[in-house]
Design a protein around this motif. Sequence first.
Motif, mmCIF file in Angstrom:
data_model
loop_
_atom_site.group_PDB
_atom_site.id
_atom_site.type_symbol
_atom_site.label_atom_id
_atom_site.label_comp_id
_atom_site.label_asym_id
_atom_site.label_seq_id
_atom_site.Cartn_x
_atom_site.Cartn_y
_atom_site.Cartn_z
ATOM 1 N N ALA A 150 0.851 -1.185 0.000
ATOM 2 C CA ALA A 150 0.000 0.000 0.000
ATOM 3 C C ALA A 150 0.886 1.235 0.000
ATOM 4 O O ALA A 150 1.388 1.650 1.037
ATOM 5 N N ALA A 151 1.082 1.802 -1.183
ATOM 6 C CA ALA A 151 1.953 2.966 -1.325
ATOM 7 C C ALA A 151 1.280 4.057 -2.142
ATOM 8 O O ALA A 151 1.901 4.726 -2.945
ATOM 9 N N ARG A 152 -0.007 4.237 -1.924
ATOM 10 C CA ARG A 152 -0.779 5.245 -2.657
ATOM 11 C C ARG A 152 -0.232 6.640 -2.372
ATOM 12 O O ARG A 152 -0.149 7.071 -1.230
ATOM 13 N N THR A 180 -1.078 -10.088 -2.458
ATOM 14 C CA THR A 180 -2.439 -10.221 -2.961
ATOM 15 C C THR A 180 -2.989 -8.877 -3.430
ATOM 16 O O THR A 180 -3.949 -8.836 -4.186
ATOM 17 N N ALA A 181 -2.388 -7.766 -2.966
ATOM 18 C CA ALA A 181 -2.861 -6.435 -3.358
ATOM 19 C C ALA A 181 -1.680 -5.485 -3.507
ATOM 20 O O ALA A 181 -0.797 -5.457 -2.657
ATOM 21 N N ARG A 203 1.479 -14.243 -8.946
ATOM 22 C CA ARG A 203 0.354 -15.140 -9.243
ATOM 23 C C ARG A 203 -0.803 -15.033 -8.252
ATOM 24 O O ARG A 203 -1.943 -15.311 -8.592
ATOM 25 N N ALA A 204 -0.546 -14.646 -7.005
ATOM 26 C CA ALA A 204 -1.591 -14.559 -5.988
ATOM 27 C C ALA A 204 -2.296 -13.204 -5.987
ATOM 28 O O ALA A 204 -3.257 -13.001 -5.239
ATOM 29 N N LEU A 205 -1.867 -12.285 -6.828
ATOM 30 C CA LEU A 205 -2.410 -10.923 -6.838
ATOM 31 C C LEU A 205 -3.890 -10.918 -7.211
ATOM 32 O O LEU A 205 -4.284 -11.450 -8.242
ATOM 33 N N GLU A 254 -9.554 -7.347 -9.332
ATOM 34 C CA GLU A 254 -9.735 -5.899 -9.461
ATOM 35 C C GLU A 254 -8.515 -5.282 -10.126
ATOM 36 O O GLU A 254 -7.399 -5.420 -9.620
ATOM 37 N N LEU A 255 -8.744 -4.608 -11.237
ATOM 38 C CA LEU A 255 -7.702 -3.864 -11.929
ATOM 39 C C LEU A 255 -8.204 -2.437 -12.066
ATOM 40 O O LEU A 255 -9.150 -2.172 -12.811
#
Length: 147
Positions: free
Chosen positions: A56-58, A79-80, A103-105, A135-136
Amino acid sequence: MASLLALTCAGTRNNRISAQGWEAIGKALSGLMSLVVVNGWEGYGELRVGEVAELAARGVEGAWALAAVWLQRSAASLTAVDVSMNRLGDGELASLAAMRELRALTRLDLRSNSLGATAGSALHNALEHLGELRELLLGRPRPSPTL
């Protein structure tokens, strides 16, 4: 670097650093094992250790250049990934999409970056090995609600 062995936090915001500059900074900081916070991003230290589930680096300036050095350690467990609002260009986005270990994303947030033809093509090719992706996000993030 020997004199910076105790450095735990680094801030580089608002310096208009180029992609090449961020790459050099990422390489230079990668040797500082004490560094855990960069530009307020506390996930840097965790990513360096590995086996992180969420990146998480928004909106963290320079996050991709810094994360790219260590991302391989967590690629299989991620995963995200949220690198939205980071002004990433085709090169950075294409290198992320090309990581076959992701692969787990299940969620990839690339909103508000400079997604061009090269990155778009890389994302298209990546869909083959991103079988768990649900989700993309490529558009612009919604503004946060005001109170």
